[in-house]
Design a protein around this motif. Structure first.
Motif, short mmCIF file in Angstrom:
data_model
loop_
_atom_site.label_atom_id
_atom_site.label_comp_id
_atom_site.label_asym_id
_atom_site.label_seq_id
_atom_site.Cartn_x
_atom_site.Cartn_y
_atom_site.Cartn_z
N GLY A 1 7.67 -58.34 -19.40
CA GLY A 1 8.20 -59.45 -20.18
C GLY A 1 7.69 -60.77 -19.64
N GLU A 2 8.59 -61.64 -19.21
CA GLU A 2 8.22 -62.96 -18.72
C GLU A 2 8.23 -63.04 -17.20
N ARG A 3 8.24 -61.90 -16.53
CA ARG A 3 8.32 -61.90 -15.07
C ARG A 3 7.15 -61.15 -14.44
N VAL A 4 6.80 -61.59 -13.22
CA VAL A 4 5.88 -60.85 -12.36
C VAL A 4 6.69 -60.41 -11.15
N PHE A 5 6.67 -59.12 -10.83
CA PHE A 5 7.44 -58.68 -9.67
C PHE A 5 6.65 -57.69 -8.84
N PRO A 6 6.90 -57.70 -7.52
CA PRO A 6 6.17 -56.80 -6.62
C PRO A 6 6.66 -55.37 -6.79
N LEU A 7 5.72 -54.44 -6.79
CA LEU A 7 6.08 -53.05 -6.99
C LEU A 7 6.26 -52.29 -5.68
N SER A 8 5.62 -52.76 -4.62
CA SER A 8 5.63 -52.01 -3.37
C SER A 8 6.08 -52.90 -2.22
N ASP A 9 6.43 -52.28 -1.10
CA ASP A 9 6.81 -53.04 0.09
C ASP A 9 5.68 -53.93 0.56
N ARG A 10 4.44 -53.43 0.45
CA ARG A 10 3.31 -54.25 0.87
C ARG A 10 3.22 -55.49 0.00
N SER A 11 3.48 -55.35 -1.30
CA SER A 11 3.46 -56.52 -2.18
C SER A 11 4.50 -57.54 -1.73
N LYS A 12 5.69 -57.06 -1.41
CA LYS A 12 6.76 -57.97 -1.02
C LYS A 12 6.38 -58.74 0.25
N ALA B 1 6.08 -67.43 -12.86
CA ALA B 1 4.89 -67.21 -12.04
C ALA B 1 5.35 -66.90 -10.63
N LEU B 2 4.51 -66.23 -9.88
CA LEU B 2 4.81 -65.83 -8.52
C LEU B 2 3.65 -66.22 -7.63
N THR B 3 3.93 -66.97 -6.56
CA THR B 3 2.88 -67.38 -5.63
C THR B 3 2.83 -66.40 -4.47
N ILE B 4 1.65 -65.86 -4.21
CA ILE B 4 1.46 -64.94 -3.09
C ILE B 4 0.48 -65.54 -2.10
N ASP B 5 0.53 -65.01 -0.88
CA ASP B 5 -0.43 -65.38 0.15
C ASP B 5 -1.45 -64.25 0.22
N LEU B 6 -2.69 -64.57 -0.11
CA LEU B 6 -3.74 -63.56 -0.15
C LEU B 6 -4.80 -63.93 0.87
N ASN B 7 -4.77 -63.23 2.00
CA ASN B 7 -5.71 -63.52 3.09
C ASN B 7 -5.66 -64.98 3.53
#
Length: 227
Positions: free
Chosen positions: A210-221, A3-9
């Motif tokens: 597969g079993e990973r979530v990864f950012p596709l763009s620089d903005r995602s990162k 799982a990947l934790t992001i900061d959304l707003n």
């Protein structure tokens, strides 16, 4: 599954490779487009498809519950696929799953398929609400939209991203987040997808491989808080 934790707003949201999201502050699991019973619908309409996709989806839901320990699950529309989803085998699988998770509060934000499929029996204990359903910082919806004073999270689109080489390509489920609204991938094991390539400029995209979530763009990162 990772799982990947992001900061959304300014709010944490955990993105799971099981095609779901979790709010750790609200202890709420978000599931879009489960389409339970879609295999039964196809068979009822004379299209031979394998049995078991609902069971596969419920097993993944069990894994998410074991990982996150939510207090509630909110389905962002299209819990059932059609009226034929009320087939005995589908309802029996759902009833057995519900019996294991009686402590969970279940909420369904009504989607277009839900209106045609009809409600589950009252014994399932699902609270059906209209969109937008306000919960914490979120406006929980089925159809993608913007809502004043909240960040909207929705389903409906079944977003996928096509990765291609000169000789091959693959369509991967993805999360897409714009400035005021985001869309979760379809949770169901037997669903198609809407390709967002070329339609997601300026958005943060997170692809499931597969079993990973990864950012596709620089903005995602730039929105990642931790992993």
């Amino acid at each position: 599954m990772e799982a990947l934790t992001i900061d959304l707003n300014g709010h944490a949201l955990v993105l799971s490779a099981e095609r779901a999201a979790f709010d750790p502050h609200l202890k709420t699991l978000l599931i879009a487009d489960a389409h339970f019973g879609k295999d039964a619908v196809f068979r009822a309409r004379g299209i031979p498809v394998p049995v078991g996709t609902t069971g596969e989806s419920l097993a993944r839901l069990d894994s998410l519950i074991a990982m996150h320990r939510p207090e509630s699950v909110v389905f962002l529309g299209d819990l059932l696929h059609a009226r034929e989803s009320h087939a005995d085998e589908t309802l029996a699988a759902l009833a057995a799953w519900r019996a294991k998770h009686r402590e969970l509060a279940l909420v369904l934000v009504e989607g277009n398929h839900d209106r045609h499929a009809g409600a589950l029996p009252a014994a399932f204990g699902v609270d059906v609400v209209k969109e937008p359903h306000r919960r914490g910082p979120w406006a929980l919806c089925h159809h993608p939209q913007t809502v004043d004073g909240a960040y909207a999270l929705a389903g409906h689109e079944h977003p996928v991203y096509r990765l291609a080489t000169r000789i091959d390509s693959v369509r991967l489920p993805c999360f897409r987040f714009a400035a005021r609204a985001g869309v979760l991938p379809a949770f169901g094991a037997f669903t198609g997808g809407f390709e967002v390539n070329g339609d997601a400029r300026g958005e943060a995209l997170y692809v499931i491989a597969g079993e990973r979530v990864f950012p596709l763009s620089d903005r995602s990162k730039s929105t990642i808080a931790a992993s």
